[in-house]
Design an enzyme around this catalytic site. Structure first.
Site, PDB file in Angstrom:
ATOM      1  N   CYS A 178       0.857  -1.256   0.237  1.00 62.36           N
ATOM      2  CA  CYS A 178      -0.037   0.066   0.073  1.00 62.36           C
ATOM      3  C   CYS A 178       0.815   1.310   0.019  1.00 62.36           C
ATOM      4  O   CYS A 178       0.746   2.029  -0.933  1.00 62.36           O
ATOM      5  CB  CYS A 178      -0.877  -0.122   1.160  1.00 62.36           C
ATOM      6  SG  CYS A 178      -2.066  -1.357   1.257  1.00 62.36           S
ATOM      7  N   ALA A 187      -4.994   3.567   1.247  1.00 59.60           N
ATOM      8  CA  ALA A 187      -4.881   3.968   2.795  1.00 59.60           C
ATOM      9  C   ALA A 187      -6.258   3.647   3.281  1.00 59.60           C
ATOM     10  O   ALA A 187      -7.204   4.153   2.991  1.00 59.60           O
ATOM     11  CB  ALA A 187      -4.550   5.216   3.033  1.00 59.60           C
ATOM     12  N   ASP A 188      -6.259   2.746   4.224  1.00 56.27           N
ATOM     13  CA  ASP A 188      -7.412   2.426   5.246  1.00 56.27           C
ATOM     14  C   ASP A 188      -7.527   3.335   6.263  1.00 56.27           C
ATOM     15  O   ASP A 188      -6.718   3.612   7.239  1.00 56.27           O
ATOM     16  CB  ASP A 188      -7.271   1.183   5.734  1.00 56.27           C
ATOM     17  CG  ASP A 188      -8.405   0.410   7.017  1.00 56.27           C
ATOM     18  OD1 ASP A 188      -8.837   1.380   7.390  1.00 56.27           O
ATOM     19  OD2 ASP A 188      -8.480  -0.554   7.035  1.00 56.27           O
ATOM     20  N   SER A 235      -9.864  -5.635   7.496  1.00 58.29           N
ATOM     21  CA  SER A 235     -10.045  -6.464   6.247  1.00 58.29           C
ATOM     22  C   SER A 235      -9.150  -7.184   5.520  1.00 58.29           C
ATOM     23  O   SER A 235      -7.974  -6.479   5.056  1.00 58.29           O
ATOM     24  CB  SER A 235     -10.984  -5.394   5.339  1.00 58.29           C
ATOM     25  OG  SER A 235     -12.032  -5.074   5.833  1.00 58.29           O
TER      26      SER A 235
END
Length: 281
Positions: free
Chosen positions: A160, A182-183, A280
């Site tokens: 990521c 980006a979470d 997740s």
């Protein structure tokens, strides 16, 4: 930080719902955000609208610097952030490249330190950059990247945060990071801590002054099962940041891969209570 709450507000007010095929969930998504932080005074960009576990964030960074490929190695450093991707990612579990329990494959720091050359032989692309920084030498290419499509089949997750770009100007070290995904509730707070820590750690090891941190994010999102928590966080008024991160007993680059959490100390940290967000895979 106000920047973070502004991002939450923007995402909730302007975000578009997107179905994510990897996780099978929907994400409220916005495109592009830039974060700038003056790291010169040692203040850590840590959230105050919820409690953030700073030690696992730094431990994960140290695992990248060491080029680790196993979630067990990351646990030994002090973080469980790779447990689920290594052991519960269904596509990775079926991948013949997987070596067994806790194997992450060639991802992040391992990808930078095992980059195939023209003949397919692995070369370390991280250490030469650190060597130049140690000599205070900037050739406009102090870039460490984890993004290598040829290695994607051999790892549990594409990176990521994929690139670190250092710059030296007037004996001051700067860092620009590039991140494709980006979470916002879970990953992003860790990324902010890691960016400041990396810049400060490398500057200390090289004897350079600490400059500014620049972070560039492309796809930012909140998963559907994180929505309730992020709406709660939106209501909280940020506490002015005044938390310093101290780095001890790191004086040269030969120390970098020996650094542990024992080398870090956090000053006073005030925050609202933590919020439990689903992760997740």
């Amino acid at each position: 930080m106000k920047w973070y709450l502004d991002l939450i507000n923007r995402t909730l007010d302007e975000g578009i719902w997107v179905d994510n095929s990897r996780t099978g969930k929907s994400c409220l998504t916005v495109i592009n955000a830039d974060f700038e932080w003056d790291s010169s005074q040692g203040y850590l960009p840590i959230l105050t609208t919820k409690q953030v576990a700073w030690k696992p964030a730094i431990a994960e960074l140290l695992g990248y610097i060491r080029g680790y490929e196993s979630a067990a190695q990351f646990r030994e450093l002090g973080t469980k952030t790779w447990d689920m991707n290594a052991n519960q990612n269904e596509a990775w579990l079926q991948n013949i490249a997987r070596k067994g329990d806790d194997d992450m494959g060639i991802v992040y720091g391992a990808a930078a330190q095992q980059c195939p050359d023209l003949h397919g032989q692995p070369i370390n692309t991280m250490d030469p950059v650190f060597a130049k920084i140690a000599r205070h030498e900037d050739d406009r290419g102090l870039i460490i990247t984890f993004w290598n499509p040829g290695l994607f089949p051999y790892g549990c997750l594409r990176p990521c945060l994929h690139t670190w770009h250092f710059s030296i100007l007037n004996e001051t070290l700067y860092l620009t990071t590039y991140q494709r995904s980006a979470d916002i509730p879970l990953g992003l707070p860790f990324n902010l801590i890691q960016g400041h820590t990396l810049l400060s750690l490398v500057a200390k090891a090289s004897g350079l002054k600490v400059g500014k941190l620049f972070m560039k994010f492309t796809n930012l999102h909140v998963y559907e099962d994180q929505l309730k928590g992020i709406i709660e966080q939106r209501k909280r008024i940020p506490i002015p940041p005044h938390t310093k991160l101290f780095i001890n007993n790191v004086n040269e680059f030969t120390d970098l891969k020996k650094v542990t959490l024992d080398n870090f100390e956090l000053g006073t940290y005030e925050s609202y209570p933590s919020i439990k967000f689903p992760f997740s895979v």
